[in-house]
Design a protein around this motif. Structure first.
Motif, PDB file in Angstrom:
ATOM      1  N   GLU A 164      50.213  35.854  37.953  1.00 31.08           N
ATOM      2  CA  GLU A 164      48.788  35.582  37.876  1.00 31.08           C
ATOM      3  C   GLU A 164      48.035  36.853  38.229  1.00 31.08           C
ATOM      4  N   LEU A 165      46.878  37.041  37.613  1.00 31.38           N
ATOM      5  CA  LEU A 165      46.083  38.242  37.828  1.00 31.38           C
ATOM      6  C   LEU A 165      44.930  37.957  38.789  1.00 31.38           C
ATOM      7  N   TYR A 166      44.622  38.949  39.612  1.00 30.18           N
ATOM      8  CA  TYR A 166      43.593  38.847  40.649  1.00 30.18           C
ATOM      9  C   TYR A 166      42.521  39.907  40.439  1.00 30.18           C
ATOM     10  N   LEU A 167      41.324  39.611  40.920  1.00 32.10           N
ATOM     11  CA  LEU A 167      40.312  40.643  41.026  1.00 32.10           C
ATOM     12  C   LEU A 167      40.579  41.375  42.335  1.00 32.10           C
ATOM     13  N   ILE A 168      40.894  42.659  42.228  1.00 34.48           N
ATOM     14  CA  ILE A 168      41.178  43.465  43.411  1.00 34.48           C
ATOM     15  C   ILE A 168      39.878  44.119  43.848  1.00 34.48           C
ATOM     16  N   CYS A 169      39.486  43.852  45.095  1.00 32.94           N
ATOM     17  CA  CYS A 169      38.172  44.233  45.594  1.00 32.94           C
ATOM     18  C   CYS A 169      38.300  45.247  46.733  1.00 32.94           C
ATOM     19  N   PRO A 170      37.225  45.970  47.013  1.00 32.08           N
ATOM     20  CA  PRO A 170      37.216  46.835  48.196  1.00 32.08           C
ATOM     21  C   PRO A 170      37.434  46.010  49.465  1.00 32.08           C
ATOM     22  N   PRO A 171      37.869  46.631  50.534  1.00 29.37           N
ATOM     23  CA  PRO A 171      38.144  45.881  51.776  1.00 29.37           C
ATOM     24  C   PRO A 171      36.905  45.144  52.262  1.00 29.37           C
ATOM     25  N   GLY A 172      37.128  43.907  52.723  1.00 31.22           N
ATOM     26  CA  GLY A 172      36.033  43.110  53.254  1.00 31.22           C
ATOM     27  C   GLY A 172      35.272  42.314  52.229  1.00 31.22           C
ATOM     28  N   GLU A 173      35.630  42.446  50.947  1.00 30.23           N
ATOM     29  CA  GLU A 173      34.919  41.708  49.900  1.00 30.23           C
ATOM     30  C   GLU A 173      35.757  40.574  49.329  1.00 30.23           C
ATOM     31  N   GLY A 174      36.745  40.141  50.070  1.00 30.65           N
ATOM     32  CA  GLY A 174      37.555  39.031  49.605  1.00 30.65           C
ATOM     33  C   GLY A 174      36.789  37.720  49.702  1.00 30.65           C
ATOM     34  N   GLY A 175      37.452  36.647  49.319  1.00 34.54           N
ATOM     35  CA  GLY A 175      36.797  35.341  49.367  1.00 34.54           C
ATOM     36  C   GLY A 175      37.583  34.332  48.586  1.00 34.54           C
ATOM     37  N   ASP A 176      36.893  33.300  48.131  1.00 36.00           N
ATOM     38  CA  ASP A 176      37.554  32.240  47.373  1.00 36.00           C
ATOM     39  C   ASP A 176      37.905  32.730  45.968  1.00 36.00           C
ATOM     40  N   ASP A 177      38.534  31.826  45.219  1.00 35.18           N
ATOM     41  CA  ASP A 177      38.832  32.136  43.822  1.00 35.18           C
ATOM     42  C   ASP A 177      37.549  32.488  43.084  1.00 35.18           C
ATOM     43  N   ILE A 178      37.691  33.236  42.007  1.00 36.42           N
ATOM     44  CA  ILE A 178      36.532  33.683  41.256  1.00 36.42           C
ATOM     45  C   ILE A 178      36.720  33.349  39.784  1.00 36.42           C
ATOM     46  N   THR A 179      35.677  32.881  39.133  1.00 38.44           N
ATOM     47  CA  THR A 179      35.778  32.593  37.701  1.00 38.44           C
ATOM     48  C   THR A 179      35.673  33.899  36.925  1.00 38.44           C
ATOM     49  N   PHE A 180      36.192  33.870  35.717  1.00 34.45           N
ATOM     50  CA  PHE A 180      36.141  35.086  34.922  1.00 34.45           C
ATOM     51  C   PHE A 180      34.698  35.504  34.653  1.00 34.45           C
ATOM     52  N   GLU A 181      33.815  34.529  34.457  1.00 33.58           N
ATOM     53  CA  GLU A 181      32.412  34.842  34.166  1.00 33.58           C
ATOM     54  C   GLU A 181      31.753  35.623  35.300  1.00 33.58           C
ATOM     55  N   GLU A 182      32.260  35.442  36.527  1.00 32.46           N
ATOM     56  CA  GLU A 182      31.700  36.159  37.673  1.00 32.46           C
ATOM     57  C   GLU A 182      32.092  37.631  37.693  1.00 32.46           C
ATOM     58  N   LEU A 183      32.984  38.037  36.786  1.00 31.41           N
ATOM     59  CA  LEU A 183      33.329  39.454  36.684  1.00 31.41           C
ATOM     60  C   LEU A 183      32.205  40.253  36.033  1.00 31.41           C
TER      61      LEU A 183
END
Length: 311
Positions: A164-183
């Protein structure tokens, strides 16, 4: 043309010098030059040119080099396969791994091969999937890993795992799952086309009618991870590719959902070329290593059955 001439020719091209090739092969330089003159005379074409930067192959020489590598590889395979009937597998085995697969599987594979097959000389080459595909088609690899393989006439493909693919974010910007549209609106750091990961993200954009912003194109996995860690932007990767950085808090990760993005890793080998005993033994170890990595959670993914195709 004979095998000795081909070995001499490859050594000259690799070393870029008759003198260096003669030293490498432990033969007299005049003998080397004599064999190359005979080879050029037999083929009726110039193969090598001498210049201030050393010896370079002509266009005809470049083509001969490609054929010579395959010919000598087949001779070595035949020799090793026959010899192996009398003992433990031995000889050279070359495999191609993409960067993310090599990151998680290369070290345990090499460790296992060194312990279980001490007479095997293992060569692991790391490259983009497009390069591995080219090498498989040219019969330069015993086997290699590719993503999302469809049926091919030139090689056999066995599904291994689905990531499965993830949105890799800068440190401290994690959170719940994200929809593709939110990219949409995020500065993405992705490989340039053609690249399986880039293709998969752009396919998701088309399916969801999402406009994505590729702010940086760069084809190195370490560089992508470093840029995300420094807050330059975001990327899309399997979690296995950033496991060390994620656990150290250098990056954050959010699973992409609606739709889920995933890709399948396939183990591929040239079709119609008999595998040596050594290659078959290394392949079996690789499959076992992958299963162990997935079962232990080191490689977060789903194992695929032999007859299972990616969806």
């Amino acid at each position: 043309m004979d095998l000795r001439q081909l070995r001499y020719f490859i050594a000259i091209v690799d070393e870029g010098s008759f003198t260096a090739a003669a030293q490498k092969l432990n033969v007299a330089q005049p003998a080397l030059s004599h064999n190359m003159r005979n080879l050029e005379a037999d083929l009726g074409v110039k193969l090598l040119t001498r210049g201030v930067h050393g010896v370079k192959p002509t266009s005809a020489g470049t083509k001969l080099y490609e054929h010579a590598e395959v010919i000598l590889r087949h001779v070595a395979q035949a020799t090793e396969q026959i010899r192996n009937y009398s003992g433990a597998p031995s000889g050279a085995v070359t495999i191609g791994l993409t960067s993310s697969v090599a990151l998680v599987a290369a070290v345990p594979l090499v460790q296992a091969v060194r312990i279980e097959l001490p007479q095997v000389s293992l060569r692991v080459v790391e490259a983009f999937s497009g390069t591995i595909l080219e090498w498989l088609n040219d019969d330069r690899l015993d086997f290699g890993c590719l993503y999302d393989v469809t049926r091919s006439r030139s090689f056999l493909a066995e599904p291994l795992v689905r990531e499965e693919l993830y949105l890799i974010c800068p440190p401290g910007e994690g959170g719940d799952d994200i929809t593709f549209e939110e990219l949409a609106g995020k500065d993405l750091i992705l490989p340039s086309r053609p690249h399986n990961l880039r293709d998969r993200v752009e396919r998701g954009a088309r399916e969801t009618c999402t406009v994505i912003n590729v702010a940086v194109e760069i084809n190195g996995l370490p560089q992508i991870k470093a840029l995300v860690a420094k807050g330059v932007g975001y990327s899309v990767l399997p979690i296995s590719a950033v496991m060390e950085e994620w656990r150290a808090g250098l990056v954050s990760a959010r699973l992409i959902v609606t739709p889920y993005l995933h890709r399948s890793v396939h183990l591929c080998s040239p079709r119609g070329t008999p595998a040596t005993e050594a290659a078959s033994a290394v392949r079996a170890i690789f499959v076992r290593v992958v299963h162990d990595l997935v079962s232990s959670g080191v490689w977060p993914s789903v194992l695929l059955l032999d007859n299972e195709e990616p969806s």
